[in-house]
Write a protein that holds these residues in place. Structure first.
Motif, short mmCIF file in Angstrom:
data_model
loop_
_atom_site.label_atom_id
_atom_site.label_comp_id
_atom_site.label_asym_id
_atom_site.label_seq_id
_atom_site.Cartn_x
_atom_site.Cartn_y
_atom_site.Cartn_z
N MET A 30 29.94 27.43 24.59
CA MET A 30 28.87 26.60 25.30
C MET A 30 28.40 27.40 26.56
O MET A 30 29.06 28.00 27.22
CB MET A 30 29.69 25.39 25.72
CG MET A 30 28.55 24.51 26.54
SD MET A 30 27.33 23.84 25.33
CE MET A 30 26.79 22.42 26.38
N TRP A 64 27.25 26.69 29.84
CA TRP A 64 27.24 25.54 30.72
C TRP A 64 26.25 25.88 31.73
O TRP A 64 26.08 24.88 32.35
CB TRP A 64 28.79 25.60 31.42
CG TRP A 64 29.80 25.21 30.40
CD1 TRP A 64 30.77 25.69 29.87
CD2 TRP A 64 29.76 23.80 29.95
NE1 TRP A 64 31.37 24.96 28.90
CE2 TRP A 64 30.89 23.81 29.04
CE3 TRP A 64 29.16 22.46 30.18
CZ2 TRP A 64 31.39 22.53 28.22
CZ3 TRP A 64 29.31 21.43 29.36
CH2 TRP A 64 30.53 21.23 28.48
N LEU A 79 25.11 15.86 30.10
CA LEU A 79 26.20 16.44 29.34
C LEU A 79 27.35 17.07 29.98
O LEU A 79 28.59 16.80 29.65
CB LEU A 79 25.50 17.35 28.25
CG LEU A 79 26.54 17.87 27.09
CD1 LEU A 79 27.19 16.93 26.34
CD2 LEU A 79 25.81 18.97 26.54
N GLN A 80 27.11 17.93 31.08
CA GLN A 80 28.13 18.58 31.86
C GLN A 80 29.05 17.41 32.34
O GLN A 80 30.35 17.43 32.47
CB GLN A 80 27.65 19.36 32.81
CG GLN A 80 27.16 20.68 32.38
CD GLN A 80 26.60 21.48 33.41
OE1 GLN A 80 27.22 21.76 34.15
NE2 GLN A 80 25.40 22.29 33.36
N TYR A 117 29.44 14.34 31.48
CA TYR A 117 30.14 13.49 30.28
C TYR A 117 31.48 14.53 29.91
O TYR A 117 32.60 13.78 29.56
CB TYR A 117 29.30 13.41 29.15
CG TYR A 117 29.77 12.27 28.10
CD1 TYR A 117 29.91 10.97 28.34
CD2 TYR A 117 30.28 12.82 26.70
CE1 TYR A 117 30.30 10.03 27.44
CE2 TYR A 117 30.76 11.83 26.22
CZ TYR A 117 30.82 10.43 26.34
OH TYR A 117 31.28 9.52 25.45
N TYR A 118 31.25 15.73 29.72
CA TYR A 118 32.41 16.56 29.46
C TYR A 118 33.55 16.52 30.64
O TYR A 118 34.77 16.33 30.44
CB TYR A 118 31.92 17.78 28.92
CG TYR A 118 31.55 18.16 27.56
CD1 TYR A 118 32.68 18.25 26.44
CD2 TYR A 118 30.50 17.80 27.37
CE1 TYR A 118 32.45 18.49 25.43
CE2 TYR A 118 29.84 18.06 25.84
CZ TYR A 118 31.04 18.30 24.86
OH TYR A 118 30.77 18.40 23.74
N ARG A 119 33.01 16.47 31.85
CA ARG A 119 34.03 16.35 33.01
C ARG A 119 34.83 15.09 32.87
O ARG A 119 36.05 15.22 33.09
CB ARG A 119 33.20 16.40 34.33
CG ARG A 119 32.66 17.97 34.55
CD ARG A 119 32.31 18.05 36.15
NE ARG A 119 31.64 19.54 36.29
CZ ARG A 119 30.43 19.48 36.02
NH1 ARG A 119 29.47 18.42 35.99
NH2 ARG A 119 29.88 20.65 36.28
N LEU A 150 35.52 13.42 30.16
CA LEU A 150 36.49 13.36 28.95
C LEU A 150 37.76 14.30 29.56
O LEU A 150 38.55 14.00 29.01
CB LEU A 150 35.66 14.11 27.76
CG LEU A 150 34.64 13.00 27.06
CD1 LEU A 150 34.03 13.98 26.07
CD2 LEU A 150 35.18 12.12 26.42
N ASN A 151 37.43 15.34 29.96
CA ASN A 151 38.45 16.12 30.70
C ASN A 151 39.24 15.50 31.38
O ASN A 151 40.54 15.61 31.42
CB ASN A 151 38.06 17.39 31.11
CG ASN A 151 39.17 18.53 31.17
OD1 ASN A 151 39.80 18.58 30.57
ND2 ASN A 151 39.02 19.13 32.49
#
Length: 110
Positions: free
Chosen positions: A3, A5, A12-13, A15-17, A19-20
């Motif tokens: 990816m 970044w 999107l970034q 959202y991934y943060r 989730l992490n």
């Protein structure tokens, strides 16, 4: 390919943060026993619970292009909230009612 970044969409970034952060703050994700609690292929919905000695979570997924509502048996949660997307979750006696937007998911915990 990995990816990139630096050029990824900011939402999107984030959202991934998120989730992490959920993965790091809820070890039940990788230490808990997994149990299928809902599967409806025609609706495009799926849910499972994970539980260990200290926590229970429910993950619900809607793969359909339409909003869906699913009802599952409560695996032992005393109160409920979707900490991923803030979707409506209602605890009613021994059942949990989960409202899922189209192509979305919910991370339900106390």
């Amino acid at each position: 390919l990995p990816m990139n970044w630096e050029t990824a969409d900011q939402s999107l970034q984030e959202y991934y943060r998120k989730l992490n952060s959920l993965r790091l703050n809820h070890p039940v994700i990788w230490t808990g026993n997994r149990e299928l609690v809902h599967l409806e292929p025609a609706m495009g919905t799926y849910a499972y619970s994970r539980a260990n000695a200290s926590e229970i979570i429910v993950i619900a997924i809607n793969n359909s292009p339409r909003p869906q509502e699913i009802t599952i048996e409560n695996p032992g949660l005393l109160k409920t909230r979707d900490v991923l997307n803030g979707q409506e979750v209602t605890l009613d006696k021994n059942q949990i009612h989960i409202h899922l937007a189209s192509t979305s998911g919910a991370f339900i915990c106390e």
